[in-house]
Write an enzyme that holds these catalytic residues in place. Structure first.
Site, PDB file in Angstrom:
ATOM      1  N   GLU A 433      35.093  27.304  20.371  1.00 53.89           N
ATOM      2  CA  GLU A 433      35.004  26.194  21.299  1.00 53.89           C
ATOM      3  C   GLU A 433      34.351  24.993  20.614  1.00 53.89           C
ATOM      4  O   GLU A 433      33.274  25.099  20.054  1.00 53.89           O
ATOM      5  CB  GLU A 433      34.151  26.659  22.494  1.00 53.89           C
ATOM      6  CG  GLU A 433      33.627  25.567  23.364  1.00 53.89           C
ATOM      7  CD  GLU A 433      32.482  26.084  24.247  1.00 53.89           C
ATOM      8  OE1 GLU A 433      32.125  27.276  24.175  1.00 53.89           O
ATOM      9  OE2 GLU A 433      31.941  25.268  25.006  1.00 53.89           O
ATOM     10  N   ASP A 506      30.134  29.312  23.520  1.00 54.30           N
ATOM     11  CA  ASP A 506      28.709  29.151  23.760  1.00 54.30           C
ATOM     12  C   ASP A 506      28.239  30.076  24.873  1.00 54.30           C
ATOM     13  O   ASP A 506      29.012  30.437  25.753  1.00 54.30           O
ATOM     14  CB  ASP A 506      28.413  27.707  24.185  1.00 54.30           C
ATOM     15  CG  ASP A 506      28.522  26.757  23.002  1.00 54.30           C
ATOM     16  OD1 ASP A 506      28.489  27.244  21.857  1.00 54.30           O
ATOM     17  OD2 ASP A 506      28.653  25.541  23.236  1.00 54.30           O
ATOM     18  N   ASP A 508      26.672  29.501  27.491  1.00 52.11           N
ATOM     19  CA  ASP A 508      26.259  28.730  28.667  1.00 52.11           C
ATOM     20  C   ASP A 508      27.422  28.662  29.665  1.00 52.11           C
ATOM     21  O   ASP A 508      28.453  29.297  29.481  1.00 52.11           O
ATOM     22  CB  ASP A 508      25.795  27.324  28.250  1.00 52.11           C
ATOM     23  CG  ASP A 508      26.926  26.558  27.568  1.00 52.11           C
ATOM     24  OD1 ASP A 508      28.065  27.062  27.551  1.00 52.11           O
ATOM     25  OD2 ASP A 508      26.662  25.456  27.053  1.00 52.11           O
ATOM     26  N   ASP A 510      29.565  26.291  30.514  1.00 50.71           N
ATOM     27  CA  ASP A 510      30.837  25.770  29.995  1.00 50.71           C
ATOM     28  C   ASP A 510      31.535  26.800  29.117  1.00 50.71           C
ATOM     29  O   ASP A 510      32.745  26.983  29.191  1.00 50.71           O
ATOM     30  CB  ASP A 510      30.595  24.505  29.162  1.00 50.71           C
ATOM     31  CG  ASP A 510      30.578  23.267  30.050  1.00 50.71           C
ATOM     32  OD1 ASP A 510      30.889  23.413  31.258  1.00 50.71           O
ATOM     33  OD2 ASP A 510      30.253  22.184  29.537  1.00 50.71           O
TER      34      ASP A 510
END
Ligand code: 0RA
Length: 642
Positions: A433, A506, A508, A510
């Site tokens: 990403e 990641d 998180d 997103d």
């Protein structure tokens, strides 16, 4: 059972030829458990439970039982109780043994005592309860018959008591309790959710049956299933969060030449076709003759009706099967006396006659149903018409992509940093990403066998889009080209350029969103990539703890809490890593990409039903159920898409 050690006389009272056979049988099962229950991991463990429950379900299918209770005890023993006729206990002529003992100790003895009433044998694996007995440290069977409570106890499959009367009994039934042998099983940790799903499915497939599941481990949990409507309830359950084209599902149940055919159908405004086909309660994931008959019945009825009502004009071509079934949710269940499965593991029904039986029953009933509910019929036909148009557009778009790929042949996407390995089994593709993390991964990787494809931003929300729009998306096209194995119906894992595809996002919100998007895409359009075990999730660390001039990477919250507690006096410093981009190339290699050190999670479609629902809820166009799902699962949101 230890080999070479003579059994004490008390345990086997009349030792004769049949006992030798029994002992040899038990030994064979214990030597190779995998051959009988598939494996000795958690799947095999669940298989033990299913095998015993299947016998009780057979008794329910035969019309003699309507309650089954399954209990997992705190010590991990399992009890299965039914209110059927009770396994016969009378003496067997040839061996002079109780029928119960023969059933419990002889391989494949399952159906022999049934006579006419015991037609349908669902035990796919057909290994029978004797294999479960052989693989259990101990097992006890209680039978209630004719006012008497009978009991026999076994250890590792060997009877250690006779079938004896231990009390009086009201009613009839069978209760089996077994303790899987820890010498053979890797784990005794039954997965509650997996068992619940299977029991729910069994209850749907046998209407009127009540299945109760008690999990007495920990704080205890209980779940009970009873579906008066059978598979019709299954369909309504499945479509409850979707927009439907007609209120009540279509339903038919009819017996034809000793085959019981049951089908429930409901069309939604979605694009997927979801059909579950069962034969004798076995989920035939590879379909077979029953599914073939079912599909042609639907295509034929819809085209016939459309022609008759002049909804298809003279020059219009017929709807294809795919068009007729777009948005369809359906369950097909057949029960037959002598099911033929084409292979042991990949489950596919082979009986040729069933195709025509199903086609006849479903075709006739569906045609009549459309006459009776013209509004529903018209909505379904409009849907097929839209599908046909969209499919034509998609074909054009796809041809374009294919032609382009053919022209460019060796042109891989510019953003792809390929590896030098030519053997696809060795090669890995990291989908990363963001460009900055992509840069770190490109520098940190072992370029001999690791390729990196950075994806920018959020790729399309695939659930809302049709294939033609998806194929026009740049990121998706790069992905398809890099994998080299096509897409949709054309997807072929033989052509994969990488043995492993690894999603690296990641840790998180997103990142988790993008991971879900990618998984949705793979699930819908490259499902074999998942089913054949080629898709993985990378596990980047969440923290780095430094104390006593030592540094350590931490991958889970629990690990962090533990270590922070352990290190209280050494004044540890904690650094949180939110993004892959925060790590330099060496760190990314060391923590997430080095095969010697990294952890990869293999993505499996353990249960396509539930996975499909999760994707639908997360990504679908209905907002309310999505909110509800995320709220109730907010805590384990990191795991929900695996
Ligand atoms: C064969 C014959 C009869 C009962 C059963 C099998 C039976 C087996 C199982 C296994 C679990 N629960 C079960 N319940 C019943 C009865 C034949 C008769 O009574 O005439």
């Amino acid at each position: 059972m230890a080999r070479g050690k003579p059994e004490p006389l008390e345990t086997i009272l009349h030792y004769d030829a049949s006992d030798i056979q029994v002992l040899e049988g038990l030994e064979a099962v214990r030597r190779r458990p995998g051959m009988y229950i598939g494996s000795t991991d958690v799947r095999g463990l669940h298989h033990m439970v299913y095998e015993v429950v299947d016998n009780s379900v057979d008794e329910a299918l035969a019309g003699f039982a309507d309650r089954i209770t399954i209990t997992i005890h705190p010590d991990h023993a399992v009890t299965v109780t039914d209110d059927g006729r009770g396994i016969p206990v009378d003496l067997h002529k040839d061996t002079n043994k109780s029928a119960l003992e023969v059933v419990m100790t002889t391989l494949h003895a399952g159906g022999k005592f049934g006579g006419d009433g015991y037609k349908v044998a669902s035990g796919l694996h057909g290994v029978g309860v004797s294999a479960v007995n052989a693989l259990s440290e101990w097992c006890v069977v209680d039978v209630k018959r004719d006012g008497v409570l009978w009991r026999q106890r076994y250890e590792r499959g060997i009877p250690i008591t006779p079938v004896e009367q231990v009390g009086e009994a009201e009613g009839t039934g069978t209760t089996t309790t077994f303790m899987p042998d820890t010498e053979l099983f890797e784990t005794l940790d039954y997965q509650y959710d997996t068992l619940v799903q299977r029991f729910r499915e069994m209850a749907f497939l046998t209407h009127g049956l009540t299945i109760t599941f008690l999990d007495e481990r920990g704080e205890g949990r209980e779940m009970s299933f009873h579906f008066e409507g059978g598979i019709m309830s299954f369909v309504s359950y499945f479509t409850r969060d979707r927009d439907i084209l007609h209120e009540r599902p279509f339903y038919v149940e009819r017996e034809i030449e000793d085959t019981l055919v049951e089908a429930a159908l409901q069309w939604t405004d979605g694009f997927e076709e979801t059909v579950y086909a069962f034969a004798n309660n076995i989920n035939t994931v590879e379909g077979g003759t029953h599914l073939t008959g079912f599909r042609s019945a639907i295509t034929r009825s819809i085209n016939d009706y459309a022609r008759k009502q002049n909804l298809l004009k003279e020059n219009d071509p017929n709807f294809s099967g795919d068009d007729a079934r777009e948005g369809l949710m359906g369950v097909l269940s057949v029960k037959l006396t002598d099911p033929q499965f084409e292979s042991q593991t990949k489950i596919k029904l082979g009986n040729a006659e069933v195709r025509f039986q199903v086609e006849g029953v479903v075709g006739d009933a569906l045609s009549r149903w459309m006459e009776e509910y013209p509004r529903a019929a018209k909505a379904i036909i409009e849907k097929a018409r839209t599908a046909a148009r969209a499919r034509a557009a998609a074909r054009k778009a796809r041809d374009l992509v294919i032609r382009k790929t053919a022209l460019e042949t060796t042109t891989l996407p510019g953003k792809l940093a390929d590896c030098s390995a030519t053997d696809s089994n060795e090669a890995e593709l990291y989908i990363v990403e963001g460009d900055s993390a992509g840069g770190s991964a490109k520098q940190g990787r072992d370029r001999r066998f690791q390729a990196v494809l950075p994806l920018r931003g959020k790729i399309l929300n695939v659930e809302k889009a049709r294939l033609n729009r998806i194929l026009n998306n740049k990121e998706i096209r790069a992905l398809i080209a890099a994998l080299g194995a096509g897409i949709g119906d054309d997807f072929n894992t033989d052509n994969l350029r990488y043995g492993r595809t690894i999603i690296m996002c990641d840790a998180d919100v997103d990142g988790s969103h993008i991971r879900t998007l990618l998984l949705t895409f793979f699930f819908r359009y490259m499902r074999d990539l998942i089913e054949e075990g080629h898709l993985y999730l990378a596990q980047p660390p969440l923290y780095r703890i430094s104390a006593n001039s030592k540094k350590q990477w931490i991958y889970t919250e629990a690990e962090k809490d533990q270590l922070m507690r352990d290190l209280r006096r050494s004044n540890p410093s904690l650094q949180r890593y939110k993004g892959l981009g925060e790590m330099n190339p060496d760190q990314l290699w060391e923590t997430t990409m080095d095969p010697e050190a990294r952890t990869l999670l293999q993505v499996t479609v353990e249960d396509a039903v539930e996975a499909d629902r999760t994707f639908e809820i997360l990504m679908g166009s209905k907002v309310a159920p999505r909110k509800r799902f995320i709220q109730t699962h907010a805590k384990d949101v990191r795991n929900l898409d695996v």
